[in-house]
Motif scaffolding. Structure first.
Motif, mmCIF file in Angstrom:
data_model
loop_
_atom_site.group_PDB
_atom_site.id
_atom_site.type_symbol
_atom_site.label_atom_id
_atom_site.label_comp_id
_atom_site.label_asym_id
_atom_site.label_seq_id
_atom_site.Cartn_x
_atom_site.Cartn_y
_atom_site.Cartn_z
ATOM 1 N N GLN A 221 -45.657 -27.912 -5.044
ATOM 2 C CA GLN A 221 -45.050 -28.745 -3.984
ATOM 3 C C GLN A 221 -45.128 -27.945 -2.685
ATOM 4 O O GLN A 221 -44.449 -26.933 -2.538
ATOM 5 C CB GLN A 221 -43.600 -29.068 -4.351
ATOM 6 N N THR B 269 -40.451 -27.084 -8.672
ATOM 7 C CA THR B 269 -39.817 -25.834 -9.114
ATOM 8 C C THR B 269 -39.909 -25.622 -10.614
ATOM 9 O O THR B 269 -39.339 -24.689 -11.142
ATOM 10 C CB THR B 269 -38.320 -25.793 -8.723
ATOM 11 N N SER C 155 -44.912 -34.591 -3.006
ATOM 12 C CA SER C 155 -44.625 -34.435 -4.428
ATOM 13 C C SER C 155 -45.867 -33.906 -5.128
ATOM 14 O O SER C 155 -46.981 -34.267 -4.769
ATOM 15 C CB SER C 155 -44.241 -35.773 -5.039
ATOM 16 N N GLU D 36 -41.142 -30.196 1.296
ATOM 17 C CA GLU D 36 -40.105 -31.038 0.685
ATOM 18 C C GLU D 36 -40.504 -32.503 0.644
ATOM 19 O O GLU D 36 -40.090 -33.244 -0.242
ATOM 20 C CB GLU D 36 -38.790 -30.887 1.466
ATOM 21 N N GLU E 42 -33.602 -33.315 -7.944
ATOM 22 C CA GLU E 42 -33.642 -33.522 -6.495
ATOM 23 C C GLU E 42 -35.090 -33.467 -6.017
ATOM 24 O O GLU E 42 -35.869 -32.648 -6.500
ATOM 25 C CB GLU E 42 -32.854 -32.412 -5.785
ATOM 26 N N ARG E 43 -35.387 -34.316 -5.052
ATOM 27 C CA ARG E 43 -36.771 -34.442 -4.593
ATOM 28 C C ARG E 43 -37.415 -33.106 -4.187
ATOM 29 O O ARG E 43 -38.542 -32.814 -4.588
ATOM 30 C CB ARG E 43 -36.813 -35.451 -3.443
ATOM 31 N N PRO E 44 -36.703 -32.270 -3.390
ATOM 32 C CA PRO E 44 -37.365 -31.018 -2.977
ATOM 33 C C PRO E 44 -37.625 -30.055 -4.123
ATOM 34 O O PRO E 44 -38.305 -29.050 -3.938
ATOM 35 C CB PRO E 44 -36.361 -30.399 -1.988
ATOM 36 N N LYS E 45 -37.077 -30.363 -5.314
ATOM 37 C CA LYS E 45 -37.233 -29.440 -6.447
ATOM 38 C C LYS E 45 -38.300 -29.870 -7.450
ATOM 39 O O LYS E 45 -38.407 -29.288 -8.532
ATOM 40 C CB LYS E 45 -35.882 -29.265 -7.146
#
Ligand code: FE2
Length: 473
Positions: free
Chosen positions: A60, A119, A66, A63, A113-116
């Motif tokens: 990613q 991860t 995707s 943020e 969560e979207r920003p993750k």
């Protein structure tokens, strides 16, 4: 008397039988056409990601983007929610997948969560592709079993919506792969067409009452149209059609070009607060915006990076500028002594035929977009085409490239049309605040996904999507 009554009864019976069998025929035709569409849309997604290496799928880079793995899983997750709701005895594939591949739907439970999304390395790409294949297997059987069900129309409509959703993600995949890899991605590029004519000036358009939006009722509703012609799908946010009043206005025939935009930059456009909204000036000063996204300064000269490589901006001067935010488009328009159009102005310029005194589905008429009308995904350019490349795509007012190439910013807030009714919870309706409407589709939009009433929406500062603009006055 008795005799007449029984003849009536017989006629009624015959009519009922004919109706039932023609409804059955319509139903079967629609099932077949949705099954075909399902297969082709799902295959297209995998074609887009095919050149990726395994490592590319999970990264990613920002943020707002995707990882490709997430898109191919999320679009399958969408169909799994259909199976969960409508297929008796369907067993959920994996709770972990439900958590990772849900995007933002509160109604479908907890989610990452979207920003993750970038991860974690699990589910792996191989597992995600297995999940995708499993959902396809299930969906194929499920769609073919629908002919016996009374709620077939409702289910087919949701499947169709799921396929339009997947087409949106195909376009997002192009944006995200560009952000991830740009010219390192081995895109199957076909060269863009040349410019066939010079397009300049503004079209003068008469005001008055204009019917904005789609007449409605055909969208995701019943099986009235079979086999499925593409134009029958519209999103709920395009409906209902309603009258708006327009003043006389003028609108650019051409998109704002790289050359136009360079003039704004060379005139200190990014250094002068007077052209900018407050939110825009904040971006310029705090995020140090100096140019559109994907522009790079090399030895004092602006270069543009795209899927085809790194190019001198001056060599692209006749191409539409892309990857600009609403904030930048507005600043340019003010500098140029113009403004951005409203979505109603844009739609009138794109669809209205003064000769016929009515709207058309596309700027050029009713025919589906083809190679000669517009630069959409199937053209295979993976890039904007120069101004003047599509004379056959002209609107009746002489506006060019309104469909394809770049989504066009309008000044209109993304809000529901009067009388709006949601077709699907949390899809379009939950975004009716703080975003601006864009029109017309881009070179990454699938042909069957676009029409002139289509309302896309993004936040005013966003610019990783393929967005440009034309001005009005
Ligand atoms: Fe989605």
């Amino acid at each position: 008397m008795v005799k007449i009554e029984s003849v009536d009864l017989l006629v009624t019976k015959i009519i009922r039988t004919i109706m039932a069998s023609s409804i059955q025929t319509i139903k079967s035709a629609r099932i077949e056409s949705i099954a075909d569409l399902y297969q082709s849309v799902r295959a297209r997604t995998l074609e887009i990601v095919a050149p990726l290496e395994i490592e590319d799928y999970v990264i990613q880079t920002a943020e707002f983007m995707s990882p490709p793995r997430w898109h191919i899983g999320h679009t399958s997750w969408f169909f799994e929610t259909v199976l969960q709701k409508y297929k008796a005895g369907y067993q959920t594939y994996s709770d972990e997948f439900l958590f990772y591949f849900n995007s933002y739907y509160e109604g479908f439970g907890a989610r990452i969560e979207r920003p993750k999304r970038g991860t974690r390395s699990r589910p792996t790409v191989r597992e995600t592709k297995q999940y995708r294949a499993h959902i396809d297997e299930q969906m194929k059987g499920f769609i073919n079993s629908l002919s016996d069900r009374d709620d077939a129309a409702e289910i087919l409509s949701i499947v169709r919506l799921g396929l339009e959703h997947e087409m949106q993600h195909q376009e997002l995949l192009v944006y995200d792969i560009k952000h991830l890899l740009c010219d390192q991605f081995d895109a199957p590029l076909k060269p863009a067409p040349g410019s066939l004519e010079t397009v300049s000036g503004m079209a003068e358009i008469e005001g008055g009452l204009f019917e904005l939006g789609d007449e409605g009722g055909m969208g995701v509703s019943p099986m009235s149209h079979a086999p499925e012609p593409r134009a029958t799908f519209t999103w709920d946010n395009e409906r209902p059609a309603h009258k708006v009043f327009l003043e006389d206005f003028a609108i650019d025939r051409a998109l704002v070009s790289v050359s136009d935009y360079l003039q704004f930059m060379n005139d200190g456009g990014y250094r002068n607060f007077r052209w900018w909204h407050s939110a825009g000036w904040e971006k310029v000063t705090q995020d140090r915006w100096q140019a559109p996204l994907y522009w790079e300064l090399h030895d004092g000269a602006w270069m543009i990076r795209d899927f085809g490589g790194l190019h001198r901006a001056v060599d692209k001067s006749n191409e539409p500028v892309a990857h600009v935010s609403f904030l930048e488009a507005s600043a340019y328009a003010k500098w140029a002594g113009k403004r951005l159009p409203t979505e109603a102005e844009w739609e009138k310029a794109a669809t209205f035929s003064p000769a016929l005194d009515r709207k058309q589905t596309f700027p050029w008429g009713e025919a589906e977009p083809g190679e000669a009308q517009a630069n959409l995904f199937e053209n295979g350019h993976w890039s904007v085409a120069p101004l003047g490349a599509f004379p056959a795509g002209s609107s009746r007012y002489g506006c060019r490239q309104m469909i394809g190439d770049v989504w066009e910013w309008t000044t209109s807030d993304y809000v529901p049309y009067p009388g709006f009714k949601s077709d699907f919870d949390e899809y379009n309706d939950k975004w009716f605040v703080g975003q601006k409407v864009l029109r017309g589709g881009s070179f990454a939009t699938p042909r069957r996904h676009i029409r002139a009433t289509y309302r896309n929406f993004f936040y005013p500062h966003e610019r990783w999507m393929i967005a440009g603009f034309r001005c009005a006055r």
